[in-house]
Scaffold this motif. Structure first.
Motif, PDB file in Angstrom:
ATOM      1  N   ARG A 119      94.268 -27.043 -23.684  1.00  0.00           N
ATOM      2  CA  ARG A 119      93.434 -27.517 -22.588  1.00  0.00           C
ATOM      3  C   ARG A 119      93.998 -28.812 -21.988  1.00  0.00           C
ATOM      4  NH1 ARG A 119      89.296 -28.267 -25.322  1.00  0.00           N
ATOM      5  NH2 ARG A 119      88.513 -26.115 -25.259  1.00  0.00           N
ATOM      6  N   ALA A 120      94.498 -29.691 -22.845  1.00  0.00           N
ATOM      7  CA  ALA A 120      95.093 -30.935 -22.348  1.00  0.00           C
ATOM      8  C   ALA A 120      96.364 -30.657 -21.536  1.00  0.00           C
ATOM      9  CB  ALA A 120      95.399 -31.860 -23.524  1.00  0.00           C
ATOM     10  N   GLU A 121      97.154 -29.674 -22.014  1.00  0.00           N
ATOM     11  CA  GLU A 121      98.368 -29.323 -21.270  1.00  0.00           C
ATOM     12  C   GLU A 121      98.017 -28.728 -19.917  1.00  0.00           C
ATOM     13  OE1 GLU A 121     102.405 -26.580 -21.859  1.00  0.00           O
ATOM     14  OE2 GLU A 121     100.788 -26.584 -23.358  1.00  0.00           O
ATOM     15  N   LYS A 122      96.980 -27.902 -19.847  1.00  0.00           N
ATOM     16  CA  LYS A 122      96.571 -27.310 -18.577  1.00  0.00           C
ATOM     17  C   LYS A 122      96.095 -28.379 -17.604  1.00  0.00           C
ATOM     18  CE  LYS A 122      93.427 -23.862 -16.648  1.00  0.00           C
ATOM     19  NZ  LYS A 122      92.369 -22.867 -16.964  1.00  0.00           N
ATOM     20  N   GLU A 123      95.336 -29.324 -18.062  1.00  0.00           N
ATOM     21  CA  GLU A 123      94.877 -30.394 -17.180  1.00  0.00           C
ATOM     22  C   GLU A 123      96.043 -31.228 -16.672  1.00  0.00           C
ATOM     23  OE1 GLU A 123      92.029 -32.573 -19.387  1.00  0.00           O
ATOM     24  OE2 GLU A 123      90.465 -31.007 -19.302  1.00  0.00           O
ATOM     25  N   ARG A 124      97.021 -31.446 -17.534  1.00  0.00           N
ATOM     26  CA  ARG A 124      98.177 -32.247 -17.119  1.00  0.00           C
ATOM     27  C   ARG A 124      98.972 -31.531 -16.044  1.00  0.00           C
ATOM     28  NH1 ARG A 124     103.281 -32.007 -18.640  1.00  0.00           N
ATOM     29  NH2 ARG A 124     102.754 -30.569 -20.344  1.00  0.00           N
ATOM     30  N   ILE A 125      99.152 -30.212 -16.178  1.00  0.00           N
ATOM     31  CA  ILE A 125      99.922 -29.456 -15.178  1.00  0.00           C
ATOM     32  C   ILE A 125      99.156 -29.362 -13.860  1.00  0.00           C
ATOM     33  CG2 ILE A 125     100.814 -27.151 -14.654  1.00  0.00           C
ATOM     34  CD1 ILE A 125     101.551 -26.894 -17.590  1.00  0.00           C
ATOM     35  N   LEU A 126      97.833 -29.182 -13.939  1.00  0.00           N
ATOM     36  CA  LEU A 126      97.052 -29.116 -12.704  1.00  0.00           C
ATOM     37  C   LEU A 126      97.055 -30.437 -11.955  1.00  0.00           C
ATOM     38  CD1 LEU A 126      93.986 -26.992 -13.884  1.00  0.00           C
ATOM     39  CD2 LEU A 126      95.919 -26.249 -12.470  1.00  0.00           C
ATOM     40  N   TRP A 135     103.441 -21.893 -16.129  1.00  0.00           N
ATOM     41  CA  TRP A 135     102.486 -22.067 -17.235  1.00  0.00           C
ATOM     42  C   TRP A 135     101.514 -20.886 -17.318  1.00  0.00           C
ATOM     43  CZ3 TRP A 135      97.243 -22.396 -17.921  1.00  0.00           C
ATOM     44  CH2 TRP A 135      96.808 -22.880 -19.167  1.00  0.00           C
ATOM     45  N   GLU A 136     101.118 -20.357 -16.157  1.00  0.00           N
ATOM     46  CA  GLU A 136     100.230 -19.195 -16.146  1.00  0.00           C
ATOM     47  C   GLU A 136     100.932 -17.960 -16.696  1.00  0.00           C
ATOM     48  OE1 GLU A 136      98.879 -18.762 -12.187  1.00  0.00           O
ATOM     49  OE2 GLU A 136      97.504 -20.501 -12.258  1.00  0.00           O
ATOM     50  N   GLU A 137     102.216 -17.769 -16.359  1.00  0.00           N
ATOM     51  CA  GLU A 137     102.959 -16.636 -16.917  1.00  0.00           C
ATOM     52  C   GLU A 137     103.096 -16.766 -18.429  1.00  0.00           C
ATOM     53  OE1 GLU A 137     106.643 -16.610 -14.879  1.00  0.00           O
ATOM     54  OE2 GLU A 137     105.803 -15.856 -12.975  1.00  0.00           O
ATOM     55  N   LYS A 138     103.369 -17.972 -18.885  1.00  0.00           N
ATOM     56  CA  LYS A 138     103.478 -18.202 -20.329  1.00  0.00           C
ATOM     57  C   LYS A 138     102.150 -17.921 -21.023  1.00  0.00           C
ATOM     58  CE  LYS A 138     104.614 -21.842 -23.639  1.00  0.00           C
ATOM     59  NZ  LYS A 138     105.002 -23.278 -23.805  1.00  0.00           N
ATOM     60  N   GLU A 139     101.069 -18.335 -20.421  1.00  0.00           N
ATOM     61  CA  GLU A 139      99.747 -18.106 -21.018  1.00  0.00           C
ATOM     62  C   GLU A 139      99.403 -16.621 -21.036  1.00  0.00           C
ATOM     63  OE1 GLU A 139      96.243 -19.483 -22.856  1.00  0.00           O
ATOM     64  OE2 GLU A 139      98.178 -20.444 -22.405  1.00  0.00           O
ATOM     65  N   ARG A 189     101.612 -14.113 -21.239  1.00  0.00           N
ATOM     66  CA  ARG A 189     102.421 -13.495 -22.288  1.00  0.00           C
ATOM     67  C   ARG A 189     101.814 -13.777 -23.673  1.00  0.00           C
ATOM     68  NH1 ARG A 189     106.741 -15.481 -19.106  1.00  0.00           N
ATOM     69  NH2 ARG A 189     106.986 -17.238 -20.552  1.00  0.00           N
ATOM     70  N   ARG A 190     101.290 -14.988 -23.846  1.00  0.00           N
ATOM     71  CA  ARG A 190     100.688 -15.323 -25.139  1.00  0.00           C
ATOM     72  C   ARG A 190      99.434 -14.491 -25.399  1.00  0.00           C
ATOM     73  NH1 ARG A 190      96.698 -18.233 -27.182  1.00  0.00           N
ATOM     74  NH2 ARG A 190      95.955 -18.769 -25.093  1.00  0.00           N
ATOM     75  N   LEU A 191      98.612 -14.339 -24.367  1.00  0.00           N
ATOM     76  CA  LEU A 191      97.398 -13.538 -24.533  1.00  0.00           C
ATOM     77  C   LEU A 191      97.724 -12.073 -24.760  1.00  0.00           C
ATOM     78  CD1 LEU A 191      95.128 -15.150 -21.773  1.00  0.00           C
ATOM     79  CD2 LEU A 191      95.010 -15.488 -24.245  1.00  0.00           C
ATOM     80  N   ALA A 192      98.759 -11.552 -24.057  1.00  0.00           N
ATOM     81  CA  ALA A 192      99.162 -10.155 -24.255  1.00  0.00           C
ATOM     82  C   ALA A 192      99.696  -9.937 -25.666  1.00  0.00           C
ATOM     83  CB  ALA A 192     100.206  -9.763 -23.217  1.00  0.00           C
ATOM     84  N   LYS A 193     100.449 -10.879 -26.170  1.00  0.00           N
ATOM     85  CA  LYS A 193     100.964 -10.777 -27.535  1.00  0.00           C
ATOM     86  C   LYS A 193      99.842 -10.845 -28.557  1.00  0.00           C
ATOM     87  CE  LYS A 193     104.309 -12.910 -30.654  1.00  0.00           C
ATOM     88  NZ  LYS A 193     105.280 -14.035 -30.819  1.00  0.00           N
ATOM     89  N   LYS A 194      98.813 -11.656 -28.234  1.00  0.00           N
ATOM     90  CA  LYS A 194      97.675 -11.779 -29.150  1.00  0.00           C
ATOM     91  C   LYS A 194      96.839 -10.507 -29.184  1.00  0.00           C
ATOM     92  CE  LYS A 194      93.833 -14.883 -30.164  1.00  0.00           C
ATOM     93  NZ  LYS A 194      93.081 -16.097 -29.703  1.00  0.00           N
ATOM     94  N   ARG A 195      96.721  -9.818 -28.018  1.00  0.00           N
ATOM     95  CA  ARG A 195      95.937  -8.589 -27.963  1.00  0.00           C
ATOM     96  C   ARG A 195      96.687  -7.381 -28.513  1.00  0.00           C
ATOM     97  NH1 ARG A 195      95.191 -10.302 -22.498  1.00  0.00           N
ATOM     98  NH2 ARG A 195      93.280 -11.575 -22.268  1.00  0.00           N
TER      99      ARG A 195
END
Length: 488
Positions: free
Chosen positions: A446-453, A464-468, A470-476
């Motif tokens: 959450r802190a990283e997202k606020e910093r990028i925004l 950052w959205e593409e990375k997120e 890919r992480r969610l797809a790997k988790k599912r």
């Protein structure tokens, strides 16, 4: 009524036809009820009283005395005169607020004194009325205030006991320090110096924690970081504690706590205590309840009866309880309460708390509990002089702990015990630690997202959205276990 009877008879005759046989008894009952009603009305009508709602007021009218002819003429004359006055004079408006104005009218009470004088002759007989003399509330008899007297006496006794008990505890603490101060000065460079200013500190360095609790801090010795002596005396200033002392006697005690250096003691836990104190240590102390919960009688270790030994490693108990220590136990058995040696001391056992994610901080300590008095009987200065070897026993144990080293087998056993306790702790707190780790990762994300925004860079936000994603797809994605097969 006769017409009703004839109609009932006609209905009775009509009911005799075959289709109406079922209603025959109903008609007969009806005729009987009508006849009964006529007979009751004819015989009891004259006996019933008339319902006169104003009968109770007629008695008062009968009792009213008849007016004479003279009285009637007088009233007629007054009525005629009043009517004439009303016609001749104007209308008088009366103020309704002053309802007591008729008492101020002088003509209202004319002839009242004369009527009162003719009411009856006065008698010269003396009056027989007696006035009872009521006694005052504050009487001179003391038995009326026995509750207040008892309360005042109780407060006086409590105050006197408070002053006397506080002074006696202060004398015991000063006497103990006076007899042992030279021995403390021989073993420590600083006695009574905590490095902090305290208003309750006396000239000798004794700190008054409460009316029955005194402490003394010592430091400056090789092999130990510090030593704290706490004098926990009987609450003689409390009258309730003094009365409880008669039922359950207690002793004045000196609790000595020596914090050892990290490298001056091997890993083991050992405790020697009386029966009552041993039960308390096993139940409440974390290190003893985990590493050596088994109590063994002191007779197996050549100790006096009434003592119990709780040892993690047998060779440590046999090394500490040598000949000199045995002599001290046999000579001063009533004055020794407990000896507690531990490298895993963390204080009293805490309640099972799943929120604690790390093991409690442990220290290497030597704890000694000594009785200053037996069953509340105070020891004089000469008796305190004889108890000096008990404090010397503490320094003797301190020397032994520095010199004693466990064997290889003892060290392996001690390491296994500590590893087992650590694994058990990690197992019980695994879920809590996993939840805490997930929460920390979420906070970092959450802190990283606020910093990028906040940077307002479209390329970084897209990456950052593409990375997120890919992480969610790997988790599912379903997890598949990979097996490695060796080639033949």
């Amino acid at each position: 009524m006769k017409e009703m009877t004839l109609r009932s008879a006609e209905s009775f005759v009509a009911c005799k036809s075959p289709p109406h046989k079922m209603k025959l008894w109903l008609v007969v009952v009806h005729i009987v009820l009508v006849a009964t009603n006529i007979w009751v009305t004819a015989h009891f009508h004259e006996e019933l009283p008339e319902d006169n709602e104003f009968a109770e007021f007629e008695d008062f009218e009968e009792e009213k005395p008849a007016q004479t002819i003279n009285d009637r003429n007088t009233e007629h004359f007054k009525d005629s005169s009043d009517n004439q006055d009303f016609e001749e004079e104007d209308v008088l408006i009366v103020d309704g607020d002053s309802e007591f104005d008729h008492f101020q009218d002088e003509e209202e009470f004319e002839g009242l004194d004369a009527a009162g004088a003719n009411a009856g002759p006065k008698t010269d007989e003396p009056s027989t009325l007696t006035i009872t003399k009521i006694p005052l509330h504050l009487r001179a008899r003391w038995d009326s205030f026995y509750v207040e007297i008892l309360m005042i006496i109780g407060l006086l006794v409590y105050f006197i006991n408070y002053v006397a008990g506080r002074a006696k505890n202060a004398r015991i603490a000063e006497m103990w320090l006076a007899e042992h101060k030279q021995l403390l000065l021989d073993n420590f460079s600083l006695v009574g110096d905590t490095g902090k200013s305290n208003e309750n500190m006396s000239e000798n360095g004794l700190v008054k924690e409460s009316q029955s609790h005194y402490s003394l801090y010592c430091s400056g010795r090789v092999g130990c970081d510090s030593m704290l002596i706490e004098l926990k005396l009987i609450k003689r200033q409390d009258l309730v504690a003094v009365l409880a002392q008669l039922v359950r006697p207690q002793n004045d005690q000196a609790h000595i706590r020596v914090e050892l250096a990290k490298d001056d003691m091997d890993s083991f836990v050992l405790a020697i205590a009386t029966k009552r104190t041993a039960m308390h240590l096993v139940r409440d102390m974390a290190d003893i309840s985990v590493y050596c919960p088994e109590k063994r009688p002191g007779e197996k270790f050549s100790l006096p009866s009434g003592f119990y030994v709780m040892s993690e490693i047998a060779e440590a108990a046999s090394a500490i309880l040598d000949t000199r220590v045995m002599q001290a136990f046999s000579k001063f058995a009533p004055y020794i309460d407990y000896i507690h040696i531990s490298d895993q001391f963390s204080g009293p056992k805490q309640q099972e708390d799943t929120t604690q994610l790390t093991m409690p901080e442990v220290r290497k300590v030597l704890l000694v509990g000594l009785n200053i008095s037996i069953k509340g009987r105070t020891i004089n200065a000469e008796g305190q002089e004889k108890l000096k070897p008990l404090l010397q026993l503490t320094f003797c144990l301190l020397h032994k702990l520095r010199r004693f080293k466990l064997s290889t087998e003892g060290k392996i056993k001690a390491d296994k015990n500590r590893l087992r306790v650590q694994e058990a702790f990690l197992k019980t707190t695994h879920a809590a630690r996993a939840e805490a780790a997930a929460q920390r990762r979420e906070e970092r994300r959450r802190a990283e997202k606020e910093r990028i925004l906040q940077e307002e860079d479209p390329d970084k936000q897209r990456k950052w959205e593409e990375k997120e994603q890919r992480r969610l797809a790997k988790k599912r994605a379903p997890r598949m276990k990979q097996l490695k097969v060796k080639a033949l």
